[in-house]
Structure formats: structure tokens, C-alpha cells
Design an enzyme around this catalytic site. Structure first.
Site, PDB file in Angstrom:
ATOM      1  N   GLY A 190      48.545  94.974   0.839  1.00 44.28           N
ATOM      2  CA  GLY A 190      47.888  94.577  -0.400  1.00 44.28           C
ATOM      3  C   GLY A 190      48.293  93.162  -0.753  1.00 44.28           C
ATOM      4  O   GLY A 190      48.550  92.338   0.128  1.00 44.28           O
TER       5      GLY A 190
ATOM      6  N   ASP B  13      61.344  97.433  10.214  1.00 48.69           N
ATOM      7  CA  ASP B  13      60.377  96.329  10.190  1.00 48.69           C
ATOM      8  C   ASP B  13      61.069  95.014   9.832  1.00 48.69           C
ATOM      9  O   ASP B  13      60.621  94.268   8.960  1.00 48.69           O
ATOM     10  CB  ASP B  13      59.254  96.619   9.196  1.00 48.69           C
ATOM     11  CG  ASP B  13      57.987  95.799   9.485  1.00 48.69           C
ATOM     12  OD1 ASP B  13      57.879  95.260  10.599  1.00 48.69           O
ATOM     13  OD2 ASP B  13      57.117  95.715   8.602  1.00 48.69           O
TER      14      ASP B  13
ATOM     15  N   GLY C 170      48.921  93.361   4.891  1.00 50.95           N
ATOM     16  CA  GLY C 170      48.212  94.598   5.177  1.00 50.95           C
ATOM     17  C   GLY C 170      48.404  95.649   4.111  1.00 50.95           C
ATOM     18  O   GLY C 170      47.575  96.541   3.933  1.00 50.95           O
TER      19      GLY C 170
END
Length: 604
Positions: free
Chosen positions: A328, A442, A326
Site C-alpha cells: 500500500g 524480509d 506492494g
């Protein structure tokens, strides 16, 4: 002020290409990078000269500067005192930085800290531990000359591996076999410090300028501006036109050029205004301005900056794509010296540059064997890139999960366990081991990279938050992370405050996912496939461990340890979850003392 090139700090004389760094002057708009090379400003703290090296946030005491040999001698102030000094970070220099380690004067000591040997990671018989009682590190620790490190994967048993430079002469005279080496011997070598040099990295433009008694002038990002001459003028190459006989002529030429330049500037401004009215898209975006402001304020922290053309050359015009996300795409590339890199090209910025700043600010503050290394970046208009060391084995997601594993790519239990421990050590470092506490937000298999030895590296700090070491709660502007790994308190305040324990939850979910996906029998089990896996494995723990390990007692213990730790980490209440320090202790301890957490954790 820059024309007076000599300053004093205690007994040290500071002169070009070094300069006396003044934060007050910089805040008032004075750009003291004109006084010397970028990143070579020395802070005078209570008559003690301090230099902050590129690529690290650590400060070093300047012992001496030799202009004749273009060397500066440095020492870590934290290792000068005490009989058995302890290091807590690598000494790194950003690729392409002005300073470099001279090969003829520098060698390295390697510290292996907090080592626990088990599960196939055996200590080589030639290794003697550090014996001094004041060292203060849990487990067993070792310090070796870099030329005498035994081969093998035994170093994965250590929480941290740190490499520091030392003077070659002291290094050659050192004897690790001396009984005093692990007590005071290595300290004698370490306290002598090390040298860095600026001569080899000096560009040709600077050599020409300095040969004419000028000073090489740069802006805060390292772009060459010209040659600063003794009369205060900046010439494009050198100062030969400003000698005593040609001063007047040069001044006339300068005024003529200045007049023509002024006319050209006016014409360009007029054309710019017309173009702006017509297109309205040629001004620097707000997020780019914000990022530039951050980079200027933290000029000695972030790694080297590259142009977009340099990035294209590194990647051969983005010829080999490694992955897409998401954020790149990631491309494979290399530096001019052949070192392999991964270039992440960023896109779709809608966060005022926060993701880019988070990544640069977070990783630039870290130095750990289980944290990915950011070696450079690019910020040029809408083109933004982050440059990392290349990880030949890709991400953990590629190996740990059946749907992404082809042929023999699925990792064995022992290797999965070592990866689990390595990730825990990396998170422990982020939460309490570096100068600024970092919460990743994350943690997931896709963001765990594996080097050639399958040593895990935590990556992708785009959602990370920095906080003071004494703080615990963190303020965030909404949920962040990946569905399936996000802690409940990140969604709703009713579950508690957001803190480092939010990473603990994500880590636990990832470990349980690794366990469940590793066993091919799970998908065929209708009961497990129709039930929430943590609940199913909680109720069938002993049966599963024996089945997964194929009646191997050592592997049974390993699997059980991973499951119990994972279940503790995903407790509903953050206060019931262990810290990452406690997680490491549980993983490195015996399963006999591990108790299952309350079953209530599955009710949400």
C-alpha cells in the site's frame, strides 16, 4: 462481580478504576473490562499484584495505589533484588493510553549497554562506566540521569540504549559523581520504582459518570459504553436518574425505551436480511474477524487503536505521500501534540489477516533502539493502517545505492559501517533478546529506516514469524521474502531447516550490496559487472579494500570487515553461517582474526 469494587491481593487493596484480572473468566466469556479502565487489570500471582503496562510486554509489581492522587506506584520485579540491578527493556506507554507518567513525580535513568568505542565513536571523558561485577553485560556500560547525557553520536557505539522512569525525589537526590554511583548508587534509585497516573487521561464522559457515583464502562477495545450504576443498569451519561426517589420512574422509562428499542432492532434486522440477500457483502470478512479475535486475546500487548476518521485527521486526508509499495502507501502525519508519524495504509489482503497480525504481534513485543516503534493502528472494515514514528531520513535504499542516490546522498564508509552494526544489533535482539524469538524474513535496504541521526531501525514485520526461544526450526507455508535476499533453505528443504539463520543470510546479502554499490568504480569494471559480485569480491578482496578506502588504513579495515562478515553470512549451509551475536562480535572486533569463509559458498 463488578459492583463489588474492592479486591485484595496480598496487602494491596484493588479498586476501581483498577480491577482484578481473571484470565479464566475472560475465556468463559466474562468481560471484566466493565470492572475498570481497559488495560488496568491487575493479575494476582501468588499474592503478588502484577500490572502489564500498555506498549510493553513487561510485568510490573504494584507497590501501592492512591485513589486520592490518582497515582499507582510500580516496580520492575527483576530489579528489586541484587546490588547492581540490570534493565533489559524500555518502559513505554502507548500514545493515548489511560495511564501516563506524571511530570511532577517522574524522571528518567538512561542505560547505555555493551559499548565498544572505535571508528570515530569516542567516549566522552565525563562518562564513568558501571563497575559492579554482577552486572553481566559484555563491553562497557553506563547509566546516567537523562539530564546529564553528553551530546554527540557516541551512543551509537552501544548495542542497546534503554530509558526507564524513576521517582523524581530519588532522582534529584542522586549524585552520579559519587564513586558508589556505578556500583550500588543507581540501584538504590531504580529499586524505588516509579509512578503512573490515570487522572489526566480520563475523558469528560468518565468524569461526569464518576461524579454521580457511577462507574465508567468500556468494551475491550476502549469504546465508551455508558455509565454503570449501582443497580447494574448502564445509562448513557450518568446515574442521577437512579436515585432513591426516582428509581421506579427511571425503571418505567427504561422498560419503555427497551420496548421501543426492541421494535427498532427487529425492523433493522428485517432490513438487514433483505439487504444481505440482495448484496451479500455486508458481513464482516473472515480475516477481519480473525484479527479482532487476536486483538481481544492480546488486549494488553498491542498499542492504541484509532478510528479511520482519526487517521484521516492525523494525515490531513492523506495529503503527503512518503512512499508506495506492494503493501500500500505510506503517508506523513502528526499527533495532536505535534509528534511526527508515518501511517502505512494496507491494501490487497489475501492472507486471512496474517500480515496485519504479524506486524502488530511482532513489533508490540519489541523495545530496542534499532527496531521501529509501532505507536498505533487502525482496523475499521476494509481500512487497515499501521502508525509508526516518522523517520526523517527515509530508508537505507535511498542513501546506500547509486541508482537511488542524488547528489551528495551517498553515505560515507564510516556511517555505512555504523548502520551495518546497528542493523546487526537489532537482528540479534529479535533472535534472542526479546521475550519471544522473532524471525523477520524480509531484511533488505528498503525495510531499514533511518532516523535524524542515521540510526537504523528494522521495519516491516509483515512476513515475520514468532517462535519459542528454545526452538530453532520454523515451519512456513512456502517461500517468503524478496528475491535476491532469500536464504536457500527458504526455497528448498535440501539446504536445511528454516531458522534465524535465514535472516543472517538476508543480512549478509544486504551488507555486500551496500559495499558493492558504495564504490562507483565497480560498475565501470567490466570483470566485476559480468561476474557474480560475491565471487568477484572474494577473489579481489585486498585490491578492492585498498581501492575503495583511498589508501586510508582505518577505512580499509572497515571495508574488509564488512565484506568478510557479509561473505560468512551468505554461506550456502545455514549451519556454517554465524549467529547474529557472532556477527556483532566480528564487526566490533579486529579484522586480524577474521578469516575468509570457504569459497564453496558461491557454487549454488
Amino acid at each position: 462481580m463488578c459492583l463489588n469494587q474492592t479486591y485484595k491481593c496480598g496487602e494491596l487493596s484493588i479498586s476501581y478504576p483498577f480491577y482484578l484480572y481473571s484470565e479464566t473468566e475472560e475465556l468463559n466469556g466474562y468481560n471484566n473490562s466493565y470492572c475498570g479502565y481497559p488495560g488496568m487489570g491487575i493479575v494476582c500471582d501468588d499474592d503478588k499484584p502484577i500490572l502489564q503496562l500498555n506498549g510493553t510486554t513487561a510485568n510490573y509489581t504494584v507497590k501501592s495505589i492512591s485513589g486520592a492522587s490518582a497515582n499507582v506506584s510500580l516496580a520492575d520485579p527483576e530489579v528489586v533484588e541484587g546490588s547492581c540491578p540490570r534493565v533489559d527493556h524500555n518502559v513505554t506507554l502507548a500514545p493515548g493510553a489511560w495511564l501516563d507518567f506524571p511530570d511532577n513525580t517522574v524522571d528518567y535513568l538512561v542505560f547505555f549497554l555493551s559499548c565498544y568505542f572505535q571508528l570515530g565513536l569516542v567516549k566522552p571523558p565525563t562518562l564513568d562506566p558501571i563497575t559492579c561485577s554482577e552486572f553481566g553485560v559484555p563491553g562497557v556500560s553506563f547509566v546516567l540521569l537523562n539530564t546529564s547525557v553528553p551530546p554527540g553520536n557516541w551512543s551509537q557505539a552501544c548495542r542497546q540504549v534503554i530509558q526507564v522512569p524513576v521517582l523524581k525525589l530519588e532522582y534529584e537526590q542522586a549524585d552520579p559523581n559519587d564513586p558508589a554511583w556505578g556500583n550500588t548508587g543507581y540501584g538504590d534509585v531504580l529499586r524505588e520504582g516509579f509512578q503512573v497516573s490515570w487522572d489526566d487521561n480520563r475523558p469528560a464522559a468518565c468524569t461526569q459518570c464518576e461524579g454521580s457515583n457511577g462507574r465508567c464502562a468500556h468494551n475491550e477495545t476502549g469504546v465508551f459504553l455508558g455509565c454503570l450504576c449501582t443497580n447494574g443498569q448502564i445509562n448513557d451519561k450518568n446515574c442521577t436518574t437512579y436515585n432513591s426517589t426516582g428509581q421506579k420512574k427511571a425503571s418505567i422509562q427504561l422498560y419503555t425505551i427497551a420496548g421501543i428499542s426492541s421494535i427498532m432492532v427487529c425492523l433493522l434486522l428485517f432490513a438487514f436480511c433483505l439487504g444481505y440477500k440482495k448484496y451479500g457483502r455486508n458481513t464482516k470478512s473472515k480475516e477481519t474477524a480473525r484479527i479482532e479475535s487476536f486483538l481481544q486475546k492480546n488486549g494488553t500487548i498491542h498499542p492504541r487503536r484509532y478510528t479511520y476518521e482519526q487517521v484521516k485527521r492525523m494525515t490531513t486526508s492523506f495529503a503527503e505521500k512518503l512512499g508506495q509499495g506492494g503493501f500500500g502507501a505510506v503517508y506523513r502525519g502528526s499527533f495532536s501534540d505535534g509528534r511526527q508519524i508515518a501511517v502505512k495504509m494496507l491494501k490487497d489482503y489475501k492472507t486471512d489477516g496474517e500480515d496485519f497480525i504479524n506486524e502488530v504481534a511482532s513489533i508490540s513485543r519489541t523495545s530496542h533502539v534499532n527496531i521501529v516503534t509501532l505507536t498505533g493502528f487502525c482496523l475499521e472494515g476494509s481500512k487497515r493502517a499501521l502508525i509508526y514514528d516518522y523517520m526523517p531520513n527515509g530508508s537505507l535504499e535511498r542513501y546506500a545505492f547509486k541508482e537511488n542516490s542524488k547528489g551528495g546522498n551517498t553515505l560515507g564508509w564510516e556511517k555505512l559501517f555504523n548502520i551495518t552494526v546497528g542493523i546487526a544489533r537489532g537482528l540479534e535482539y529479535l533472535h534472542r533478546g526479546c521475550n519471544t524469538r522473532i524471525v523477520h524474513f524480509d531484511i533488505k535496504p528498503h525495510n531499514i529506516l533511518l532516523d535524524q541521526d542515521f540510526c537504523p531501525k528494522i521495519s516491516d514485520f509483515g512476513l515475520a514469524k514468532l517462535c519459542l526461544n528454545k526452538g530453532s526450526a520454523i515451519s512456513i507455508g512456502g517461500a517468503r521474502g524478496t528475491i535476491g535476499y532469500i536464504a536457500p533453505e527458504v526455497y528448498s528443504k535440501q539446504f536445511g531447516v528454516v531458522s534465524t539463520k535465514s535472516d543472517v543470510y538476508s543480512y549478509g546479502m544486504m551488507v555486500l550490496e551496500m559495499v558493492g554499490a558504495r564504490d562507483k568504480n565497480i560498475s565501470a569494471n567490466s570483470e566485476s559487472s559480468s561476474q557474480y559480485f560475491p565471487q568477484w569480491i572474494y577473489e579481489n578482496l585486498d585490491e578492492y579494500c585498498v581501492s575503495a578506502s583511498e589508501i586510508n588504513g582505518e577505512i580499509t579495515e572497515t571495508v574488509r570487515k564488512m565484506i568478510v562478515v557479509g561473505l560468512w553470512c551468505i554461506q550456502l549451509s545455514a549451519t556454517d553461517r554465524p549467529t547474529m551475536t557472532r556477527v556483532v562480535e566480528m564487526l566490533e572486533g579486529s579484522t586480524s582474526v577474521l578469516e575468509l569463509p570457504p569459497k564453496v559458498l558461491f557454487s549454488w
